[in-house]
Design a protein around this motif. Structure first.
Motif, mmCIF file in Angstrom:
data_model
loop_
_atom_site.group_PDB
_atom_site.id
_atom_site.type_symbol
_atom_site.label_atom_id
_atom_site.label_comp_id
_atom_site.label_asym_id
_atom_site.label_seq_id
_atom_site.Cartn_x
_atom_site.Cartn_y
_atom_site.Cartn_z
ATOM 1 N N LYS A 97 14.611 -22.751 18.253
ATOM 2 C CA LYS A 97 14.767 -23.813 17.252
ATOM 3 C C LYS A 97 15.256 -23.259 15.921
ATOM 4 C CE LYS A 97 11.356 -26.742 19.490
ATOM 5 N NZ LYS A 97 9.971 -27.253 19.473
ATOM 6 N N SER A 98 14.791 -22.076 15.605
ATOM 7 C CA SER A 98 15.226 -21.454 14.354
ATOM 8 C C SER A 98 16.738 -21.256 14.361
ATOM 9 C CB SER A 98 14.517 -20.112 14.165
ATOM 10 O OG SER A 98 14.971 -19.473 12.993
ATOM 11 N N MET A 99 17.263 -20.887 15.534
ATOM 12 C CA MET A 99 18.717 -20.707 15.663
ATOM 13 C C MET A 99 19.461 -22.012 15.395
ATOM 14 S SD MET A 99 19.650 -17.587 16.550
ATOM 15 C CE MET A 99 21.078 -17.607 17.683
ATOM 16 N N ILE A 100 18.934 -23.095 15.955
ATOM 17 C CA ILE A 100 19.580 -24.402 15.755
ATOM 18 C C ILE A 100 19.653 -24.760 14.274
ATOM 19 C CG2 ILE A 100 19.301 -26.892 16.162
ATOM 20 C CD1 ILE A 100 17.984 -26.051 18.886
ATOM 21 N N VAL A 101 18.508 -24.595 13.625
ATOM 22 C CA VAL A 101 18.472 -24.959 12.205
ATOM 23 C C VAL A 101 19.359 -24.020 11.393
ATOM 24 C CG1 VAL A 101 16.999 -25.325 10.188
ATOM 25 C CG2 VAL A 101 16.142 -25.898 12.476
ATOM 26 N N THR A 102 19.275 -22.735 11.723
ATOM 27 C CA THR A 102 20.080 -21.750 10.991
ATOM 28 C C THR A 102 21.570 -22.088 11.086
ATOM 29 O OG1 THR A 102 18.441 -20.048 11.425
ATOM 30 C CG2 THR A 102 20.657 -19.281 10.839
ATOM 31 N N THR A 103 21.994 -22.433 12.279
ATOM 32 C CA THR A 103 23.409 -22.761 12.471
ATOM 33 C C THR A 103 23.830 -23.949 11.610
ATOM 34 O OG1 THR A 103 23.224 -21.959 14.727
ATOM 35 C CG2 THR A 103 25.151 -23.326 14.217
ATOM 36 N N ALA A 104 23.009 -24.995 11.651
ATOM 37 C CA ALA A 104 23.364 -26.191 10.886
ATOM 38 C C ALA A 104 23.329 -25.920 9.388
ATOM 39 C CB ALA A 104 22.411 -27.338 11.243
ATOM 40 N N LEU A 105 22.310 -25.195 8.957
ATOM 41 C CA LEU A 105 22.209 -24.931 7.518
ATOM 42 C C LEU A 105 23.320 -23.981 7.072
ATOM 43 C CD1 LEU A 105 18.366 -24.734 6.834
ATOM 44 C CD2 LEU A 105 19.921 -26.684 6.670
ATOM 45 N N GLY A 106 23.760 -23.135 7.974
ATOM 46 C CA GLY A 106 24.909 -22.288 7.677
ATOM 47 C C GLY A 106 26.123 -23.161 7.372
ATOM 48 N N GLN A 107 26.295 -24.207 8.198
ATOM 49 C CA GLN A 107 27.393 -25.152 7.932
ATOM 50 C C GLN A 107 27.247 -25.781 6.550
ATOM 51 O OE1 GLN A 107 26.922 -27.263 12.021
ATOM 52 N NE2 GLN A 107 28.858 -28.010 11.124
ATOM 53 N N LEU A 108 26.030 -26.206 6.263
ATOM 54 C CA LEU A 108 25.773 -26.834 4.962
ATOM 55 C C LEU A 108 26.130 -25.864 3.828
ATOM 56 C CD1 LEU A 108 24.629 -29.041 3.133
ATOM 57 C CD2 LEU A 108 22.327 -28.207 3.638
ATOM 58 N N ALA A 109 25.665 -24.632 3.989
ATOM 59 C CA ALA A 109 25.901 -23.640 2.935
ATOM 60 C C ALA A 109 27.389 -23.428 2.714
ATOM 61 C CB ALA A 109 25.215 -22.317 3.285
ATOM 62 N N ARG A 110 28.142 -23.444 3.812
ATOM 63 C CA ARG A 110 29.586 -23.193 3.683
ATOM 64 C C ARG A 110 30.311 -24.337 2.970
ATOM 65 N NH1 ARG A 110 28.578 -20.761 8.541
ATOM 66 N NH2 ARG A 110 29.177 -22.591 9.747
ATOM 67 N N MET A 111 29.701 -25.533 3.002
ATOM 68 C CA MET A 111 30.324 -26.671 2.302
ATOM 69 C C MET A 111 30.315 -26.516 0.785
ATOM 70 S SD MET A 111 28.710 -30.082 3.921
ATOM 71 C CE MET A 111 28.469 -30.267 5.678
ATOM 72 N N ILE A 112 29.310 -25.745 0.294
ATOM 73 C CA ILE A 112 29.058 -25.729 -1.161
ATOM 74 C C ILE A 112 29.316 -24.330 -1.703
ATOM 75 C CG2 ILE A 112 27.298 -26.135 -2.938
ATOM 76 C CD1 ILE A 112 25.899 -27.863 -0.612
ATOM 77 N N PRO A 113 30.243 -24.211 -2.628
ATOM 78 C CA PRO A 113 30.559 -22.883 -3.167
ATOM 79 C C PRO A 113 29.313 -22.220 -3.752
ATOM 80 C CG PRO A 113 32.138 -24.520 -3.948
ATOM 81 C CD PRO A 113 31.055 -25.268 -3.262
ATOM 82 N N GLY A 114 29.043 -20.992 -3.338
ATOM 83 C CA GLY A 114 27.905 -20.240 -3.881
ATOM 84 C C GLY A 114 26.589 -20.529 -3.200
ATOM 85 N N ALA A 115 26.574 -21.521 -2.331
ATOM 86 C CA ALA A 115 25.312 -21.850 -1.663
ATOM 87 C C ALA A 115 24.949 -20.750 -0.681
ATOM 88 C CB ALA A 115 25.432 -23.188 -0.933
ATOM 89 N N ARG A 116 23.613 -20.606 -0.439
ATOM 90 C CA ARG A 116 23.235 -19.584 0.541
ATOM 91 C C ARG A 116 21.977 -19.998 1.284
ATOM 92 N NH1 ARG A 116 19.602 -15.648 -2.079
ATOM 93 N NH2 ARG A 116 19.053 -16.641 -4.031
ATOM 94 N N LEU A 117 21.917 -19.545 2.492
ATOM 95 C CA LEU A 117 20.808 -19.809 3.398
ATOM 96 C C LEU A 117 19.607 -18.977 2.966
ATOM 97 C CD1 LEU A 117 20.383 -21.288 6.151
ATOM 98 C CD2 LEU A 117 20.989 -19.116 7.258
ATOM 99 N N LYS A 118 18.424 -19.563 3.044
ATOM 100 C CA LYS A 118 17.221 -18.817 2.672
ATOM 101 C C LYS A 118 16.109 -19.065 3.686
ATOM 102 C CE LYS A 118 16.247 -18.315 -1.727
ATOM 103 N NZ LYS A 118 15.798 -18.643 -3.099
ATOM 104 N N GLY A 119 15.150 -18.151 3.718
ATOM 105 C CA GLY A 119 13.961 -18.368 4.537
ATOM 106 C C GLY A 119 13.925 -17.566 5.812
ATOM 107 N N ARG A 120 13.017 -17.946 6.681
ATOM 108 C CA ARG A 120 12.771 -17.193 7.916
ATOM 109 C C ARG A 120 12.128 -18.139 8.916
ATOM 110 N NH1 ARG A 120 9.681 -12.446 6.265
ATOM 111 N NH2 ARG A 120 11.755 -11.512 6.093
ATOM 112 N N GLY A 121 12.400 -17.928 10.200
ATOM 113 C CA GLY A 121 11.764 -18.712 11.252
ATOM 114 C C GLY A 121 12.143 -20.172 11.129
#
Lengths: 431, 431, 431, 431
Positions: free
Chosen positions: A332-356
């Protein structure tokens, strides 16, 4: 809004304190919930990516816990028992010992504190001071440990600190991992200050930390940093307290957030999801040699919330007796990470944070984060921000959320972000 | 003790913190309870004169609250809702407004704090400091307000204070009513200190008091003393905080302990019996003009314990919608007073203390009080002591205890006392 | 030791507190002093490279100050005048205004505090808190500001802090310039903590610093670092307090240590050499807009040490009316720097520290530093160590020391070092 | 006012901090003083009934001390010597041991603290905390102990406390003798609070008191009350600290104010008149077993004010080598008492306060007291008020004041009072 809902909301505006908060972001009246979904008075359904701020790691109204609690009620099991011996508490302790402590080589004693995270932290801080005879406790930038006076001194957030109305003391603030970026190891600073007898930092009773700072913006410390801090604690005679209130109970991928880091805290605080069902319950786990409070020296009326012990036992037996559940978390962490990675790429300077499954995206602006979350709510997703400026959109879904629901919720989030960003672009273009 | 009970007790000794307390006085394992009676694993039944330290004013497992809670569970009502709007919270607020606040002319806002009494007190102290911009809070000898750092500073008990491991500050201690006996009015002292700009007592943010000090030994302040203290608070710009955690919810004969005293506190703290069912719940009631916390400035994960709101609503509607229940309390108070009068007369120097159904006898010695209570437990009565030296045998039975059960429990108490006193006489004679 | 000297020393051992300190390093009885030389009871003469820890910047018994003080005494000038107006205080203020403040573009008010450096610091801290309504004061690693409770909280030395017997509070500790070596700018840390509203560092009332840390080991902050800290203070609404007690009065090459750095402190504390003659006197200089104490709100009996005003006026008129004296300091600094450079090269890893005539050598070990100083004393040189481990041999000679005397003293120091190092080498070789 | 005096006063207004105080009551510029008389720039002479707030017990410029100091200066005796051994300090210690300590059976060690009373008090408080490992110090209503942070916590005056800008802590306030009039013994309160383990008063490190409260309004504690407090200190493991800064050095009729009371303080603080000449000097006397500071653990640059040691030695040898001086004090006390009795009788409700030559009249109003003192100043008498509302006219003349001068000064005071009262009567009659 229906008349009925309006009437209901009126009572809150008229009678509830201005301190109320989440209800301001999610302006409806919830009536029921099951698993990862909540329903409001108008019959609308919402996917829950907030999960009671990680208090509902097993979702709402887990059927097994619910059944056990109804049975307990039907049998006139005790609801409130101070710290008397009850069969219910014994069964919880047995399950906790068998499935949690023993497999992890832990011999910690379980202290049932007042059923709030802040109370567990207060007990931990008092205990460390009593054990060491020292008063200073090291806590970290952006840490959040509660808002009662002792815990609030360890909390970094200026808005909460300002509520004290009195000077907060007894805590020295140190930079959390990567506070100065990746080129500087902030533990160097801690070590230098501890090693220098003229640094002005008094020898600490404890070092208190979250391995992933939830309220502080999903800052995940690197295991090697945590290990180094743990070693410094040991070298300088301080107890290591891990506040696992938000990051524990599977949230970061294992029951305790500090597993596989080569550290063993002297004290661990737990609350939020420990009851499994969202009921008030808190624990302070203490190495036997530091279990030095006398009877009732730290006490509290509701330290025996028996209903919570019922559901907590079921939660442990159901989810932690073998490693099936834990293994599901990685996927499940992979699923969320992938989607949030997409989100981060939409926004200049945005970055993924956290664990699990304690993940989020720093979008660089509290205003933007709030607008995206608000839009998502309009589309049926309950999701919140964290961080000192609310700049992190955080996903704290129940760990039991089915993959399909995760995907559905993440799709809403991405849509909401896309809409807001597109409106923003238009608005800028129009100027 | 049966093998099973022994095994159960072993888990406590092995795994629970030394901070456990009441279980040391009542060495059995409780399994169920209903009304004023508790049952243990061996099938023994006990009359409960402890009532969760006044957290079970309506007895164990009240059938109406139980039914409502089972229904709530069956319908997947929310268990945990942070401070989101829920229909359940709205219904509680509505009932509280209609049956409690309005009839008493109160317009206080309801702040749902973390569900412990200490948390409600911490919120009250912070609020008073924020409102006034002052830091000093006046509290009284023998007061008990909780053991988290802010509340602990206001608590008088040296044993609990010693657990802090750090200096407690922000509180000035004043003598409670009749602290120097009946010939001196201790409020004279308070007034002199406040009036004198060189007394060294900084202008207080609040005066914090219990009208009857529960843990402190059932010291009941005279209404005229409370009125005078309230007037001094007003004159000197301090908020009046009544900590009604133990004395409220009918315990002293009316819903709030301060009714009919001609005072209206600026802040009232409630916990213990407010949920009706013994579930963790706490409130801080605040005059609208002092409701100055910003959103979440004082927060806590479990401030929305929805199960507790379900039972709390039933409790209010069932017991406080008219004055039937309140009237019954006076009769019961007479029964207890009469029996305790007998007890007091058995012991030279002993005296009756308390008010309403918050009554006890100071037997002059913690050792004697403990021995009488232990003997009573052997005879099927759960009863505890209070006071700085545990010298007061206190009766905190459910307010719903039937008269016959009251009489039965009191008979056990008197028998226990008679036996202990007689053994003592023999032992002295034999020396 | 002569019988007489022994008898005299006996009275100290018998009657003076164990808190006595310098006398343990310099085990003789001093009887007179003039300029840069001291004489003991046995008639031995010593060059003084300690100068009352920078309290005797103009040497012992300057003839002009001495003459003025004898004249004042002969005329029955006031010795003690509280804070009454006296012609003597007026003359000091006039000289201070004319020769010190005006030429430096300063309009600071002069507050005569109790005549100790700690008292001037306490006044400064109180004032900053009163002005801003904030409590937190930022101080630095290895800072030394005195040992009364308020000042001690700002002092870094663990040994002194331990003497408090109570928690010290109200101060946040930050790393001084180059605390982490040259590659990291420690002001980055300060800025990050101040800028982050969740860092846990409350908005400061003041930033308090020494430009060269005397007791802390002659750590000289770079002007650009001080400028940056000053700018941060301004940006974040904090007052800048420069503690110039040891570094002021010409010690670092100009009257104030912060001249030519592009900063203007809001508050400056002065003591030590301000009287010129070593007499107790302290000042807190305050920008007019922050001069907010009411009459006697901060007071003290000896704030009017008139004898000190007499000599202070002479000192200012004699040494600071033109730039002759200041220019002489640069030359002398070169002489000391050269000699200490030689010393540093003798010892692997040793390094020169300080600025102006506040210079020393970190020899890497307190033991070595103490042995060199002890040997030098045997050869007629009074010299001390500083730093958290006493690892810095410091030269704090009177600024008026003639070049020949400087050379003589430095020769003794180098000889002493050579002997000790040679003995050490032999001792290692012999093992 | 002459042009010259105006110009001089201008420099104060322009350059001195608003914290200046006494100069506001006595608006002239003093230039010299001898014995009990002061002279201003216009040649006017004033009788001094303020005596530097008891810092000039032997008058201004005592000829023997002056001669000794001039000789010391002429011989290049040290002015400043840190805590090095000097012949001058040895001679002081010898005289203090011989004439003060030995005859009174005291074996206290002499700690030379920073030369302010506040510093001596800070050292005493730190020492008591270090010795006992406790933090709480009991101080009394209307006590005055200085304005640095540690001492200020023990000071009662709200105006001074307000200057701290931060919460003062570590001190519990108790009522001074006769705080509630003569019918209640305030030591009962102290005893009850100490004996009750739930009073909320933590076990004290020390009880700190003045036997006669100078700034607090000349409140003289009865010897039996002091004895009882001393006994309570002993019973409860607290050190007894007598702050004899204002009341010591003969002011109340004996060298120490506590002589003949059957008490022996563990710690005594001295300052003000200890140097004899008004020079800055302070001592903390400590029983040998409590002399536990390590070297320089409490330190301060000016702890070796050698000039003060010169005059202090002369003062002790001249005034305390036999009992002539002490006997003269009783006679003078009678003279002042008689005159102040007259003053008290003039004003309804006024009453005589104090002991020895620390006497005054509470006239019931700060305004009245100030007007009388101002009128007296116009007639050539320097006299001040004390008390929380400045309601006490206090006579703190040099103890060496000749009887004729006493009579002259008292006559002025009575005249001033008569005039003011008469004007007041007329003014009321005219309304």
């Amino acid at each position: 809004m229906s008349t009925k809902t309006s009437a209901v909301i009126n009572i809150f505006e008229r009678r509830e304190s201005e301190a109320r908060s989440y209800c301001r972001s999610f302006d409806t009246v919830f009536t029921s919930a099951r698993g990862s979904e909540m329903t409001d008075a108008k019959g609308h359904s919402y996917i829950d990516f907030l999960a009671g701020c990680s208090s509902l790691n097993y979702g709402h109204n887990d059927p097994d816990m619910k059944a056990a609690l109804i049975e307990h009620l039907s049998n006139d099991g005790l609801a409130h028992a101070l710290d008397l011996h009850t069969d219910t508490k014994a069964a919880f302790l047995q399950a906790f010992e068998t499935h949690i402590l023993k497999p992890r080589g832990m011999d910690h004693r379980v202290m049932f504190t007042g059923p709030t995270g802040a109370n567990a932290v207060e007990a931990a801080m008092k205990l460390a001071r009593k054990v060491t005879g020292r008063t200073n406790i090291v806590a970290f930038t952006n840490g959040f440990h509660g808002v009662t006076l002792g815990a609030l001194a360890a909390t970094g957030n200026g808005y909460h600190r300002g509520g004290a109305g009195i000077e907060l003391h007894g805590v020295t603030r140190m930079p959390f991992d990567r506070y100065f970026g990746d080129s500087t190891d902030s533990a160097d600073f801690l070590e230098a200050m501890l090693r220098d007898t003229s640094s002005g930092i008094d020898a600490p009773a404890a070092i208190l930390l979250e391995t992933v700072q939830g309220e502080g913006g999903l800052n995940a410390a690197r295991p090697e940093w945590i290990k180094r801090v743990a070693d410094l604690a040991k070298e300088f005679g301080a107890l290591l307290i891990v506040d696992d209130i938000q990051a524990g109970c599977g949230r970061t991928g294992s029951f305790f957030s500090f597993e596989s880091m080569g550290v063993m805290p002297d004290i661990v605080t737990m609350a939020k999801s420990i009851s499994g069902f969202g009921l008030p319950m808190a624990l302070t786990l203490v190495r036997p040699e530091y279990d030095v409070f006398g009877p009732a020296e730290h006490n509290g009326t509701f330290r025996g919330n028996t209903h919570a012990f019922v559901t907590a036992r079921v939660a442990i037996e159901k989810f932690w007796a073998d490693d099936t559940f834990q293994q599901s978390l990685a996927t499940k962490s992979m699923i969320v990470t992938t989607a949030l990675g997409q989100l981060a790429r939409m926004i200049p300077g945005a970055r993924l944070k956290g664990r699990g499954l304690m993940l989020g995206v720093d979008v660089g602006s509290g205003d933007l984060a709030r607008r995206i979350c608000a839009r998502a709510f309009g589309k049926g997703l309950v999701i919140e921000t964290s961080g000192s400026e609310d700049e992190v959109i955080k996903v704290l879904a129940p760990l039991t959320t089915p993959e399909a629901t995760f995907r559905k919720g993440l799709t809403i989030l991405l849509e909401a972000a896309r809409e807001i960003l597109s409106e923003e672009t238009k608005s800028i273009a129009a100027e």
